[in-house]
Write a protein that holds these residues in place. Structure first.
Motif, PDB file in Angstrom:
ATOM      1  N   VAL A 144       0.837  -1.204   0.000  1.00 36.83           N
ATOM      2  CA  VAL A 144       0.000   0.000   0.000  1.00 36.83           C
ATOM      3  C   VAL A 144       0.873   1.255   0.000  1.00 36.83           C
ATOM      4  O   VAL A 144       2.080   1.189   0.230  1.00 36.83           O
ATOM      5  N   SER A 145       0.249   2.390  -0.241  1.00 34.62           N
ATOM      6  CA  SER A 145       0.985   3.661  -0.278  1.00 34.62           C
ATOM      7  C   SER A 145       1.311   4.138   1.134  1.00 34.62           C
ATOM      8  O   SER A 145       0.759   3.634   2.123  1.00 34.62           O
ATOM      9  N   TRP A 146       2.182   5.114   1.214  1.00 29.85           N
ATOM     10  CA  TRP A 146       2.580   5.639   2.518  1.00 29.85           C
ATOM     11  C   TRP A 146       1.413   6.309   3.238  1.00 29.85           C
ATOM     12  O   TRP A 146       1.415   6.441   4.458  1.00 29.85           O
ATOM     13  N   HIS A 147       0.401   6.737   2.449  1.00 25.90           N
ATOM     14  CA  HIS A 147      -0.765   7.377   3.073  1.00 25.90           C
ATOM     15  C   HIS A 147      -1.435   6.440   4.082  1.00 25.90           C
ATOM     16  O   HIS A 147      -1.914   6.873   5.138  1.00 25.90           O
ATOM     17  N   VAL A 148      -1.472   5.138   3.734  1.00 29.04           N
ATOM     18  CA  VAL A 148      -2.132   4.157   4.618  1.00 29.04           C
ATOM     19  C   VAL A 148      -1.379   4.055   5.939  1.00 29.04           C
ATOM     20  O   VAL A 148      -1.981   4.081   7.024  1.00 29.04           O
ATOM     21  N   TYR A 149      -0.042   3.963   5.852  1.00 32.54           N
ATOM     22  CA  TYR A 149       0.752   3.863   7.081  1.00 32.54           C
ATOM     23  C   TYR A 149       0.589   5.123   7.934  1.00 32.54           C
ATOM     24  O   TYR A 149       0.487   5.049   9.169  1.00 32.54           O
ATOM     25  N   SER A 183      -9.708  11.657   4.770  1.00 32.87           N
ATOM     26  CA  SER A 183      -9.610  10.913   3.518  1.00 32.87           C
ATOM     27  C   SER A 183     -10.467  11.557   2.427  1.00 32.87           C
ATOM     28  O   SER A 183     -10.038  11.695   1.271  1.00 32.87           O
ATOM     29  N   LEU A 188      -7.769  11.211  -0.759  1.00 31.90           N
ATOM     30  CA  LEU A 188      -6.728  10.186  -0.724  1.00 31.90           C
ATOM     31  C   LEU A 188      -7.189   8.916  -1.429  1.00 31.90           C
ATOM     32  O   LEU A 188      -8.339   8.483  -1.285  1.00 31.90           O
ATOM     33  N   ASP A 189      -6.292   8.335  -2.176  1.00 31.80           N
ATOM     34  CA  ASP A 189      -6.582   7.088  -2.880  1.00 31.80           C
ATOM     35  C   ASP A 189      -6.209   5.911  -1.982  1.00 31.80           C
ATOM     36  O   ASP A 189      -5.136   5.325  -2.092  1.00 31.80           O
ATOM     37  N   VAL A 190      -7.097   5.591  -1.052  1.00 34.28           N
ATOM     38  CA  VAL A 190      -6.856   4.488  -0.118  1.00 34.28           C
ATOM     39  C   VAL A 190      -8.042   3.542  -0.163  1.00 34.28           C
ATOM     40  O   VAL A 190      -9.146   3.897  -0.573  1.00 34.28           O
ATOM     41  N   ARG A 191      -7.801   2.332   0.256  1.00 30.56           N
ATOM     42  CA  ARG A 191      -8.841   1.298   0.261  1.00 30.56           C
ATOM     43  C   ARG A 191      -9.916   1.642   1.290  1.00 30.56           C
ATOM     44  O   ARG A 191      -9.602   2.046   2.423  1.00 30.56           O
TER      45      ARG A 191
END
Length: 494
Positions: A144-149, A183, A188-191
């Motif tokens: 996943v991208s750093w945004h998730v972390y 988000s 943000l492009d997150v799940r």
């Protein structure tokens, strides 16, 4: 306590915190219910309807206020083969039969069997579940991208720091709201929850499983229903014990068995999969301030309202927010003191705890882990009690009589030591065996006494047994052969 007082205590003594805690649980239930549906191989609405039904009905019928029941991973794993080979309709029929079996278990008071589950097994169960909860979050944290972390880290910071400002609002709820708003605002492009599966857009309706009502159908679903009933009750009883500890209160485990059964029957009739108590969600509820039945009711009712009427908004909740909540649950569930206690506690207790953890984590099956733990506990207990047996002797009557004094428990684990303590090669006129401080528990113990007596008599030695308590005497009178005519050596007789 009168019915009115019980109603007030269990439902309305903690209304604000119960409602807020139930809201947090409802949000956390959604992705888990979808995930468990995918594991079982059914549509997401099957797990969501089950979670709604289980939580709401258990709020009324369960024996443990503040405990959350819903669709679970342990139950989903049992369903995989049934769904794959026979389809959803047979799963619904199996769910109904599961409920019937659980009600029978409650009526025959199988909840009392929890007293045979040792503290070490419960600790291992809790630790294994904490590990499984954490492991279940890893797919959301890989590739996943750093945004998730960053969002997970921010969520954990809110969860642990916000209570320093106020405990009126549960910090997990604040985490979900804040991270969802961020988000959406930042695009943000997150799940998200919506990415896990299609949320239902209608309320559940009553339906009869479309299966033939014959013995063949029963033969198909009974093995699965029996396993589901066992796993469900085991996980529910263990969860009840843990919530008992967290809240400092007691639960009615036999009522819980019946409640789980009623909930599963209703769930099968509205198109849901079998469920049981959830330790993770129950811990979230308790940690968020939920104590009464209203929290479970709120969780179930709000879950249905959110997925059916607010599905668009719920679908936008980032999975990172729920991952942060579940990591908090994992950390809070794990018994960290048990690691320090490995050095101080008896080795047998540590082995039981570690074995329970290892089996559960390796198989992802809580029932197998607990079964291994209970069997090991029984083995170590039998071995320990068997070692307590002592047989002392002295001579009397100028060496013509030897008196053996037996102290301790004689049963299958100590019978061999009992026999070995007697010297039947000694030339002596009479032997007196004083068992006033001993107890004979089983036919193995009786057989051991037979061996001793018959061997002495073979050497023409008179044997007298004194001090038998009533229970031991009854068993020996019924099963012993040394006082029967023509008694032979039990080792050689057939």
């Amino acid at each position: 306590m009168s019915a009115l007082s019980r109603l007030r205590t269990e439902w309305f003594a903690n209304v604000p915190r119960d409602v807020l805690a139930g809201t947090v649980v409802a949000l956390a239930l959604i992705p888990e219910a979808i995930a468990f549906s995918i594991i079982a191989g059914v549509d997401p609405k099957v797990g969501l309807y089950a979670s709604f039904s289980m939580a709401v009905i258990i709020a009324f019928a369960g024996g443990r206020p503040g405990m959350i029941s819903a669709a679970t991973g342990a139950m989903a794993l049992v369903m995989v083969t049934l769904v794959k080979e026979h389809g959803l309709q047979y799963l619904l029929a199996a769910t109904i039969l599961t409920g019937i079996l659980q009600i029978v278990a409650g009526w025959v008071r199988l909840g009392a069997l929890m007293r045979f589950v040792s503290r070490s097994v419960i600790t291992g169960f809790v630790n294994a579940l904490a590990i499984l909860i954490f492991m279940a979050q890893l797919p959301e944290l890989t590739g996943v991208s750093w945004h998730v972390y960053a969002m997970v880290a921010a969520g954990l910071a809110i969860i642990y720091l916000f209570p320093r400002l106020t405990t009126t609002i549960p910090s997990p709820l604040v985490t979900i709201v804040v991270l969802t708003a961020l988000s959406i605002a930042l695009g943000l492009d997150v799940r998200t929850v919506g990415d896990m599966g299609q949320l239902p857009d209608s309320l559940p309706v009553f339906l009869w499983p479309e299966v033939p009502l014959n013995w063949q159908t029963l033969g198909i679903i009974l093995p699965y229903s029996a396993t589901l009933a066992t796993v469900g009750l085991l996980e529910s009883m263990m969860t009840a014990s843990i919530v008992d500890e967290l809240t400092g209160s007691a639960s009615d485990k036999n009522r819980e068995c019946v409640g789980q059964g009623l909930a599963n029957i209703a769930t099968g009739f509205i198109g849901g999969m079998a469920g049981c108590a959830m330790i993770g969600q129950s811990v979230i509820n308790v940690k968020s301030g939920g104590r009464g039945r209203l929290s479970a009711f709120t969780a179930g009712a709000l879950l249905l309202v959110m997925v059916v009427f607010l599905g668009d908004w719920v679908g936008r909740i980032p999975m990172a927010a729920l991952v942060a909540v579940m990591i908090m649950v994992s950390i809070g569930t794990f018994n960290w003191a048990s690691i320090r206690n490995l050095r101080d506690h008896p080795k047998s207790s540590s082995v039981v705890m570690l074995a329970t953890v290892a089996v559960v984590v390796a198989t992802h099956d809580l029932a197998k882990g607990v079964l291994v733990g209970v069997l090991l506990s029984g083995f170590f207990f039998a071995h320990k009690v068997g070692q307590i047996l002592r047989v002392r002797s002295r001579t009397e009557d100028e060496g013509r009589m030897r008196v053996y004094t037996v102290t301790g428990q004689v049963f299958f684990a100590s019978a061999e030591r009992f026999v070995a303590a007697f010297d039947d090669n000694e030339v002596i006129d009479k032997v007196r065996i004083d068992v006033g401080r001993a107890h004979f528990w089983d036919i193995t113990a009786v057989s051991a006494l037979d061996k001793v007596v018959v061997r002495f008599r073979r050497e023409a030695t008179e044997v007298e047994i004194v001090g038998l308590n009533e229970a031991s005497a009854t068993m020996i009178d019924k099963f012993a052969v040394h006082d029967k005519d023509g008694a032979e050596d039990p080792l050689t007789s057939h």
